[in-house]
Design an enzyme around this catalytic site. Structure first.
Site, PDB file in Angstrom:
ATOM      1  N   ASP A  35      -0.679  10.659  11.966  1.00 12.31           N
ATOM      2  CA  ASP A  35       0.662  10.696  12.529  1.00 12.31           C
ATOM      3  C   ASP A  35       0.712   9.941  13.856  1.00 12.31           C
ATOM      4  O   ASP A  35      -0.308   9.465  14.347  1.00 12.31           O
ATOM      5  CB  ASP A  35       1.110  12.160  12.720  1.00 12.31           C
ATOM      6  CG  ASP A  35      -0.016  13.016  13.282  1.00 12.31           C
ATOM      7  OD1 ASP A  35      -0.587  12.603  14.320  1.00 12.31           O
ATOM      8  OD2 ASP A  35      -0.365  14.063  12.683  1.00 12.31           O
ATOM      9  N   ASP A 104       6.886  -2.224  11.001  1.00 11.16           N
ATOM     10  CA  ASP A 104       7.014  -2.818   9.679  1.00 11.16           C
ATOM     11  C   ASP A 104       8.458  -2.657   9.221  1.00 11.16           C
ATOM     12  O   ASP A 104       8.983  -1.544   9.168  1.00 11.16           O
ATOM     13  CB  ASP A 104       6.083  -2.047   8.717  1.00 11.16           C
ATOM     14  CG  ASP A 104       5.508  -2.920   7.630  1.00 11.16           C
ATOM     15  OD1 ASP A 104       6.275  -3.721   7.076  1.00 11.16           O
ATOM     16  OD2 ASP A 104       4.304  -2.778   7.343  1.00 11.16           O
ATOM     17  N   HIS A 327      -3.642  -3.181   3.597  1.00 10.19           N
ATOM     18  CA  HIS A 327      -3.478  -1.948   2.827  1.00 10.19           C
ATOM     19  C   HIS A 327      -3.133  -2.188   1.364  1.00 10.19           C
ATOM     20  O   HIS A 327      -2.973  -1.237   0.607  1.00 10.19           O
ATOM     21  CB  HIS A 327      -2.375  -1.117   3.475  1.00 10.19           C
ATOM     22  CG  HIS A 327      -1.038  -1.815   3.394  1.00 10.19           C
ATOM     23  ND1 HIS A 327      -0.794  -3.019   4.014  1.00 10.19           N
ATOM     24  CD2 HIS A 327       0.094  -1.504   2.739  1.00 10.19           C
ATOM     25  CE1 HIS A 327       0.440  -3.408   3.751  1.00 10.19           C
ATOM     26  NE2 HIS A 327       1.002  -2.504   2.978  1.00 10.19           N
TER      27      HIS A 327
HETATM   28  C1  GLC Z   1       4.605  -5.030   0.612  1.00 11.34           C
HETATM   29  C2  GLC Z   1       3.754  -3.916   1.146  1.00 11.34           C
HETATM   30  C3  GLC Z   1       3.347  -3.018   0.017  1.00 11.34           C
HETATM   31  C4  GLC Z   1       4.591  -2.460  -0.611  1.00 11.34           C
HETATM   32  C5  GLC Z   1       5.548  -3.572  -1.011  1.00 11.34           C
HETATM   33  C6  GLC Z   1       6.892  -3.025  -1.296  1.00 11.34           C
HETATM   34  O1  GLC Z   1       3.911  -5.870  -0.234  1.00 11.34           O
HETATM   35  O2  GLC Z   1       2.675  -4.441   1.851  1.00 11.34           O
HETATM   36  O3  GLC Z   1       2.509  -1.995   0.449  1.00 11.34           O
HETATM   37  O4  GLC Z   1       4.268  -1.699  -1.735  1.00 11.34           O
HETATM   38  O5  GLC Z   1       5.737  -4.515  -0.008  1.00 11.34           O
HETATM   39  O6  GLC Z   1       7.530  -2.647  -0.104  1.00 11.34           O
HETATM   40 CA    CA Z   2      -0.439  15.094  10.734  1.00 12.58          CA
END
Ligand code: GLC
Ligand code: CA
Length: 546
Positions: A35, A104, A327
């Site tokens: 978090d 993001d 990720h």
């Molecule tokens: C981007 C992100 C991914 C997500 C996808 C949809 O590729 O990095 O983790 O699933 O967009 O938002």
């Molecule tokens: Ca937590």
């Protein structure tokens, strides 16, 4: 005398970024999920590591079907990550430590539970109906052949409306209609809100997919080769570049902010396409990921070619960036083999990443050598892994908790973590690696420190000397006051590097050579998987400094 710093230090150009997957960084309240207060508690770790900016994967309100990449409220923080006040505190504390915060921004789609979508799907004549991409069709006939990135058709039939909506990703992530002015304005407001709050920049999720062909033409079939592979009508439409330019205009009304775009191309690692998103270099995205290194096998020749091509794709006023893992794919080290040589390869890659010209992005845990975690079917949470198991096990493997110590739950949480910790945390963890001068963490932090100290590294020219043909990449980084030499051996073969004439060199950091060792030589011996950064002391004796 050469001037000390020939260029103004620009944080997003000359600094080092660190990508945090908030669920997995540090859990402050014992619910097993990382978090924002957890990030706050670990800020000093980031200071010690030496990074200049953090990018957080999404922390907005979300039902978490795609773990935050499905947003229901762009103005608020999901309770699992904390409160808006926690976020403001993070901004404040990070800034106090000279760390910038990049968030993001998920543009292509919202969650299907976003109130906008509820309205859009409520009736054909709802004012927000056009905020998403609806097409006529019937149960047996999809509007066209567009495919979801997550597998299957990109169209979902809505019984009530008897229409299809488009989802480039999961069914629970309906695509927004960026051709609609109100949608664009709604996002401009969202951007403004976070800019006003003091956020330093944005990572733009899937930005090259936000606009689709107006005529909804079928993507070309297999027979049309390149066109097919590029998903011709669903990516990189001219209009998306225009939108990026508009966003840039907005960011430019603020001081010192930036955006970095996620540009996944087909075929993967299309540098020219990623470079296009920088436009002339100062009127569109500040940075764009081309991901080319992420898709290459560990080969000096292939890495060199990818870098060379990426540089060639950057406009005159633009700036490159480099990334090894994130990720969505895998932990890079897991690509480098099985035995202990993978750690040697990872150090070669680390030195490359942190000595190249262009902003380096480090994915949390990369700096300690975290590897993919192998999970059982029952442990998989990523819907992609559930869907395609056992052929593809999804993205969880690269998202397991940060390994802070050899202790319980790797020191990540007092509770059972949302994803299992990698059992290798007894060896691979922050606490032990800080004490070990040979560790991956020590290596990364030394590289980051050196990158900060040497303008040649963060701002200098890049002059390749050996281009990977025989397994080594050798290059200079040169600024007005210094010249550095970087040697990277991607193979287990020892090599001799002839410099032509004699040079006086000092080792700054090396996997094999002794630091601060000075040598005068025209021939350098390079050990297997050696990574060495040297300062060329002869440089000061050349014409320009007499
Ligand atoms: C981007 C992100 C991914 C997500 C996808 C949809 O590729 O990095 O983790 O699933 O967009 O938002
Ligand atoms: Ca937590």
């Amino acid at each position: 005398m050469p001037e000390k710093k020939q260029k103004k230090w620009i944080w997003w150009k000359h600094g080092v970024f660190y990508h945090i997957y908030p669920r997995s960084f540090y859990d402050s309240n014992g619910d097993g999920i990382g978090d924002i207060p957890g990030i706050l508690l670990k800020l000093d770790y980031l200071v010690n590591l030496g990074v200049d900016a953090i990018w957080l994967s999404p922390v907005f309100k979300s039902p978490m079907v795609d773990f935050g990449y499905d947003v229901t409220d762009y103005y608020n923080i999901d309770p699992v990550f904390g409160t808006k006040d926690d976020f403001i505190r993070l901004l404040h504390e990070a800034h106090k430590r000279n760390i910038r915060v990049v968030i993001d921004m998920v543009l292509n789609h919202t969650s299907d539970r976003h109130p906008w979508f509820a309205e859009s799907a409520s009736s054909h004549d709802n004012p927000k109906h056009d905020w998403y991409i609806w097409q006529k069709g019937n149960k047996f006939k999809k509007p066209n052949n567009w495919r979801s990135v997550m597998g299957g058709s990109a169209w979902q039939f809505d019984q009530r409306l008897q229409e299809y909506y488009l989802h480039t990703f999961f069914r629970e992530q309906p695509d927004l209609n960026w051709r609609n002015k109100e949608v664009r304005e709604a996002f401009m407001d969202i951007f403004r809100h976070w800019l006003d709050l003091g956020v330093d920049g944005f990572r733009l999720d899937a930005v090259n997919m936000i606009i689709k062909d107006k005529k909804f033409r079928n993507n070309p079939g297999l027979l049309t080769g390149v066109l097919w592979r590029r998903r011709w009508f669903t990516r990189n439409q001219p209009r998306s570049f225009k939108i990026v330019k508009q966003l840039r205009k907005l960011l430019d009304t603020y001081d010192d902010r930036m955006m970095v775009g996620e540009v996944y191309t087909l075929p993967p690692g299309d540098s020219e396409m990623a470079g296009n998103y920088l436009k002339s270099g100062d009127n569109a995205m500040h940075l764009a990921f081309d991901f080319s290194l992420m898709f290459k096998p560990f080969s000096a020749r292939k890495y060199f070619k990818a870098i060379d091509r990426w540089y060639a794709s950057i406009p005159e006023k633009g700036w490159p960036c480099h990334v090894l893992s994130n990720h969505d794919l895998r932990r890079i080290i897991s690509k480098y083999g099985k035995g202990s040589s993978k750690y040697k390869r990872a150090k070669v890659a680390a030195m490359l990443l942190l000595t190249l010209r262009g902003t380096p992005f480090i994915y949390y845990g990369e700096e300690i050598g975290m590897q993919n975690t192998s999970l059982r079917r029952s442990e998989i949470l990523d819907p992609l892994g559930k869907k395609f198991w056992p052929f593809y096990k999804g993205r969880d493997k690269a998202r397991t908790p940060m390994q802070w110590s050899a202790g319980n739950n790797a020191g990540f949480s007092v509770a059972k973590p949302w994803l299992p910790v990698n059992p290798d945390h007894v060896r691979i963890n922050v606490e032990d690696e800080w004490k070990d001068t040979e560790s991956m963490l020590t290596f990364y932090s030394s590289l980051i420190r050196l990158r900060k100290e040497h303008s040649a590294l963060f701002a200098g020219q890049w002059v390749p000397l050996r281009m990977g043909l025989d397994g080594v990449i050798v290059f200079n980084r040169i600024s007005t006051d210094e010249k550095l030499l970087i040697l990277l051996n991607f193979t287990s073969r020892e090599q001799a590097l002839s410099l032509g004439s004699s040079f006086r060199l000092e080792v700054l950091l090396s996997t094999h050579k002794v630091p601060h060792e000075k040598m005068e030589t025209s021939l350098i011996h390079i050990e297997s998987f050696e990574a060495t950064l040297m300062c060329d002391l002869s440089y000061f004796e050349t014409e320009q400094f007499r």
